[in-house]
Design a protein around this motif. Structure first.
Motif: not given
Ligand code: FAD
Length: 292
Positions: A36, A39-42, A46-47, A63, A65, A274, A278
């Motif tokens: 984390s 990677v800020p999140g899924t 989050d991004a 950003i 995906q 994100f 990940w």
């Protein structure tokens, strides 16, 4: 290429390692805790949140995906739809927020002209003044990626596009001239893939010298470009020679340097990925932090 680097790279991109870690009790949870940082999140939200936080510190964001190697055009279209939504989301973000994509995520391997159309649709949907940066994949895909980028630039969208060039590849000086002529933004990186010696320079000094020369060529051409490296010596040598040219970093890698760069008037952009895939990305960052 040193044997250590090759082993670390293979471990970092191995399905088996991922399966073993995910199978161990709490393995996935512990892995995510470490990942984390990068990677800020899924979820896209989050991004977007991470991009807002960086903007408050004077740092721009791109950003992405997670995803690559899509071999089904229906999936590629779904990914495109996700990107079209992201393009809309950009309107609510500061002017310096861009997107990033790997073209194999948009079906490059199965349908080159369809992939160019999908990239064009996303570029077209971007708010004015934004770009979508196309990642560089392995040497075997370099021709196809170049064709797609030039095709979309040729449709009058060069100012909405970015390309990535890898200093280690023998073909890059020629490719870069074509990208310069097309007028797209150019992100210069060392190159993340294991390549054979007939296609690429070894990691280390030969790649670093190539990076230097390419950076000087970009500056001489007055191209829109960025130095995407965490190599402090290389970066500082180039900033001293070229002035405060833009620098790009990956989220979570050497974050302590960002404030210093901003304080010295260097425009800084951070790549924010994100999504659910990940694990490999994290392993790759861990390998690079150990010199792979
Ligand atoms: C914005 C951006 C976009 C990129 N896009 C692409 C692409 O499209 N295609 C591609 O092939 N490659 C891409 N790369 C990756 C690039 O090619 C390199 O593999 C990667 O950046 C590592 O090389 P480096 O230039 O940072 O130098 P290195 O010499 O690898 O690293 C410089 C220093 O940073 C340290 N470091 C590196 N990683 C970490 C870490 N995770 N944690 C702590 N320290 C670390 C190293 O230990 C070393 O001391 C991108 C890189 C960036 C920054």
């Amino acid at each position: 290429m040193s044997i250590d680097r090759a082993i670390l790279f293979r471990l970092a991109t191995s399905d088996v390692v991922e399966q073993v870690v995910r199978a161990v009790p709490r393995g996935e949870e512990l892995a995510w805790r470490a990942a984390s940082r990068y990677v800020p999140g899924t979820a896209a939200a989050d991004a977007i949140r991470a991009a807002g936080e960086l903007h408050a510190r004077g740092v721009a964001a791109s950003i992405d995906q997670f995803g690559e190697l899509v071999d089904d055009t229906l999936v590629a279209q779904r990914v495109t739809d996700d990107y079209l939504r992201l393009a809309e989301d950009l309107a609510g973000l500061p002017q310096d927020a861009w997107l990033a994509v790997d073209l194999s995520h948009l079906g490059l391997d199965v349908d080159l002209s369809g992939c160019a159309d999908r990239l064009a649709a996303i570029a077209q949907a971007l708010p004015e003044g934004r770009r979508i940066q196309v990642g560089a994949e392995d040497d075997a895909r370099a021709d196809a990626v170049l064709k797609c980028v030039l095709d979309v630039a040729d449709r009058g969208m060069a100012d909405r596009l970015g390309a990535t060039v890898q200093a280690n590849l023998h073909r890059t000086p020629d490719d870069m001239e074509r990208l310069l002529e097309a007028g797209v933004h150019i992100r210069l990186v060392k190159g993340a893939y294991l390549e054979s010696p007939d296609r690429a320079l070894p990691y280390g000094e030969p790649t670093d010298i190539a990076f230097m020369r390419l950076a000087h060529r970009l500056a001489e051409a007055h191209a829109p470009f960025a130095l995407a490296t965490h190599d402090g010596v290389l970066r500082e040598a180039l900033l001293s020679a070229l002035g405060p040219v833009p620098v790009e970093q990956l989220l979570g890698v050497r974050p302590e340097i960002l404030n210093d760069l901003v304080a010295h008037g260097v425009p800084v952009r951070v790549y924010i990925p994100f999504g659910h895939n990940w694990f490999r990305y994290w392993m790759r960052r861990v390998a690079e932090s150990r010199g792979a």
